[in-house]
Design a protein around this motif. Structure first.
Motif, short mmCIF file in Angstrom:
data_model
loop_
_atom_site.label_atom_id
_atom_site.label_comp_id
_atom_site.label_asym_id
_atom_site.label_seq_id
_atom_site.Cartn_x
_atom_site.Cartn_y
_atom_site.Cartn_z
N LEU A 167 0.81 -1.21 0.00
CA LEU A 167 0.00 0.00 0.00
C LEU A 167 0.85 1.27 0.00
CD1 LEU A 167 -2.85 -0.94 2.51
CD2 LEU A 167 -3.05 -0.68 0.04
N THR A 168 1.92 1.26 0.80
CA THR A 168 2.72 2.47 0.94
C THR A 168 3.78 2.61 -0.16
OG1 THR A 168 4.13 1.27 2.52
CG2 THR A 168 2.38 2.65 3.42
N PHE A 169 4.58 1.56 -0.34
CA PHE A 169 5.66 1.64 -1.32
C PHE A 169 5.17 1.42 -2.75
CE2 PHE A 169 7.87 0.76 2.64
CZ PHE A 169 8.86 1.74 2.61
N GLY A 170 3.98 0.87 -2.91
CA GLY A 170 3.40 0.73 -4.24
C GLY A 170 2.44 1.86 -4.55
N SER A 171 2.80 3.06 -4.15
CA SER A 171 1.96 4.24 -4.35
C SER A 171 2.80 5.37 -4.91
CB SER A 171 1.30 4.66 -3.03
OG SER A 171 2.30 5.14 -2.13
N VAL A 175 7.22 9.14 -5.57
CA VAL A 175 7.45 9.43 -7.00
C VAL A 175 6.10 9.64 -7.67
CG1 VAL A 175 8.47 8.60 -9.15
CG2 VAL A 175 9.52 7.99 -6.97
N PRO A 176 5.94 10.69 -8.51
CA PRO A 176 4.68 10.87 -9.23
C PRO A 176 4.34 9.66 -10.08
CG PRO A 176 6.05 12.84 -9.39
CD PRO A 176 6.90 11.79 -8.74
N THR A 177 3.06 9.42 -10.24
CA THR A 177 2.61 8.22 -10.95
C THR A 177 3.14 8.15 -12.37
OG1 THR A 177 0.57 8.28 -9.64
CG2 THR A 177 0.56 6.91 -11.62
N ASP A 178 3.17 9.30 -13.08
CA ASP A 178 3.61 9.27 -14.48
C ASP A 178 5.11 9.04 -14.64
OD1 ASP A 178 4.37 11.67 -13.39
OD2 ASP A 178 3.63 12.92 -15.03
N LYS A 179 5.86 9.08 -13.54
CA LYS A 179 7.31 8.81 -13.59
C LYS A 179 7.63 7.34 -13.31
CE LYS A 179 8.20 13.20 -14.18
NZ LYS A 179 8.67 13.71 -15.49
N LEU A 180 6.64 6.57 -12.96
CA LEU A 180 6.84 5.16 -12.61
C LEU A 180 6.75 4.28 -13.86
CD1 LEU A 180 4.63 5.05 -9.39
CD2 LEU A 180 7.13 4.96 -9.47
N GLY A 182 5.45 1.59 -16.52
CA GLY A 182 4.08 1.36 -16.96
C GLY A 182 3.39 0.22 -16.23
N TRP A 183 4.12 -0.88 -16.00
CA TRP A 183 3.50 -2.04 -15.35
C TRP A 183 3.12 -1.73 -13.90
CZ3 TRP A 183 5.94 -3.79 -10.96
CH2 TRP A 183 7.28 -3.43 -10.79
N LEU A 184 3.84 -0.78 -13.26
CA LEU A 184 3.55 -0.43 -11.88
C LEU A 184 2.42 0.60 -11.77
CD1 LEU A 184 4.33 -0.80 -8.91
CD2 LEU A 184 6.09 0.95 -9.22
N GLN A 185 2.27 1.41 -12.81
CA GLN A 185 1.24 2.46 -12.78
C GLN A 185 -0.17 1.88 -12.63
OE1 GLN A 185 1.45 5.43 -15.87
NE2 GLN A 185 3.68 5.57 -15.75
N ALA A 186 -0.39 0.70 -13.19
CA ALA A 186 -1.72 0.09 -13.11
C ALA A 186 -2.13 -0.13 -11.66
CB ALA A 186 -1.72 -1.24 -13.86
#
Length: 204
Positions: A167-171, A175-180, A182-186
């Protein structure tokens, strides 16, 4: 004439010396100023997420404390008293809510000391704190379930970390979402911690 030339050269050197010193000092000053601006910009983004992380991590200790009380027989003593069966459990959670409030206040105060600035009013700040408390109150019931079901405090801690880490580190706390990738952004986009962090940033 020689005296005049010596005086002129000495005066020229005297005038140039402060300029040389200012030129030599300019790059470090510019670097420090740039770093200060960059750190404050990063802090403006990070602090809301850090507040969310701090209160979510504390919920783990709600389950640990509850499990410890059960193992020590504290709840058995409560059952012998003429009180509602849910009273000890609810009281334990409400008591831990004070820890959540203190965590939010401490992190926010430290952020202000370090340079965080909010342009929102007192009502928006209170709304942000209330939103974090509501989310934490919901998460702490999961920690409570783990605390009641687990056999030891170590098991509670391990199972809680399995829940909290994604929940915490997968957010988008750090880091902003668009900088992550692609597979993690989902996952990040549907992560409730991401939604909460974005809401806090919008309020503050």
């Amino acid at each position: 004439s020689m005296d005049l030339l010596n005086f002129a050269s000495t005066s020229k050197l005297g005038l140039l010396e402060p300029m040389r010193r200012s030129e030599s000092m300019a790059p470090p000053l510019l670097i420090r100023s740039s770093l200060s601006v960059a750190l404050i910009t990063v802090l403006q983004y990070l602090l809301p997420g850090i507040m969310v992380t701090s209160v979510v991590m504390i919920t783990m200790y709600t389950g640990v404390g509850l499990n410890t009380d059960i193992e020590k027989g504290v709840f058995d003593r409560f059952r012998s008293m003429p009180i509602a069966r849910s009273a000890p459990l609810v009281g334990h959670i409400l008591g831990d809510s004070v820890k959540y409030v203190l965590a939010i206040v401490l992190v926010f105060t430290l952020g202000l000391v370090l340079g965080f600035r909010t342009h929102a009013g007192a009502l928006a700040v209170a709304a942000a704190a209330g939103l974090m408390l509501a989310f934490t109150f919901a998460i702490c019931w999961i920690a409570t379930l783990i605390g009641v079901a687990a056999r030891s405090a170590e098991t509670v801690q391990a199972l809680s970390l399995v829940l909290i880490f994604p929940l915490t580190f997968g957010s988008n706390i750090f880091v902003p979402t668009d900088k992550l990738p692609g597979w993690l952004q989902a996952w990040v986009k549907i992560n409730p911690v991401t939604q909460l962090s974005d809401a806090i940033r919008g309020l503050l």
